[in-house]
Design a protein around this motif. Structure first.
Motif: not given
Length: 209
Positions: A141, A169, A171, A205-209
């Motif tokens: 990301e 998006r 993290d 990484k992509e965040r979860w929310f």
């Protein structure tokens, strides 16, 4: 009672801090196996192994993708820039194929001198410098993932900046870094101020929310 507490407190402090691991515990040993970090601690990534290009007190160790500038004094036709191939070798006129992976530049110079002295030159004088370091990679990301030229002292945070910064998006916490070492590929989640080394792969990484 008060006096005894005053005496006991400094003694406890000495015992606690005297047993605490120091930064030196995480540096590669001058010889022999590398000291492993104490369980539960998170030293900067790369201090728990000796990757091909780990910059440690013994000097930068060459790896695949680096380019070396080799000068053979008095022999300009033997001098030039030589790329380290996928097998960790360089190929030079007369000297032929020489294994250079995991060696420092002084060690490579001595290896070339030894090879040339065997058949071709009397008392060859060779100097070796790293002309270009192999790139690092940033994926995930970030705005512009890809490979980038490595510069000494580079951190994860600076690598993300070179990749154009985070996407919406992303993290923005710990980042996954993968590094090939003497024991194989290793991956670890690290903070953004962690130093990077040539050949590292950074994954945001992509965040979860």
């Amino acid at each position: 009672m008060l006096v005894s507490r005053i005496i006991v407190a400094p003694l406890l402090a000495v015992l606690v801090f005297g047993c605490a691991p120091t930064w030196d515990s995480y540096l590669p040993a001058e010889s022999g196996p590398v000291v492993e970090p104490t369980a539960g601690l998170s030293p900067p990534f790369g201090t728990t192994a000796v990757p091909d290009g780990f910059e440690n007190p013994r000097g930068y160790r060459v790896g695949t993708g680096d380019t070396l500038n080799v000068r053979v004094y008095g022999q300009e036709d033997l001098s030039g820039d030589f790329s380290v191939d996928a097998s960790g070798n360089i190929s030079m006129p007369l000297a032929g194929t020489i294994r250079v992976a995991k060696l420092t530049t002084p060690e490579i110079a001595r290896a070339i001198e030894h090879r040339l002295a065997q058949k071709y030159l009397r008392d060859p004088n060779v100097s070796v410098q790293v002309a270009t370091l192999r790139p690092f990679y940033i994926l995930g990301e970030v705005q512009n993932p890809g490979s980038f030229a490595y510069t000494p002292g580079l951190t994860v945070q600076e690598a993300i900046a070179l990749g154009g910064g985070y996407t919406p998006r992303a993290d923005q916490g710990l980042v996954l870094v993968t590094r090939r070492s003497s024991s194989g590929a290793q991956s670890e989640q690290v903070p953004v101020l962690t130093p990077l080394y040539p050949g590292d792969v950074v994954y945001v990484k992509e965040r979860w929310f």
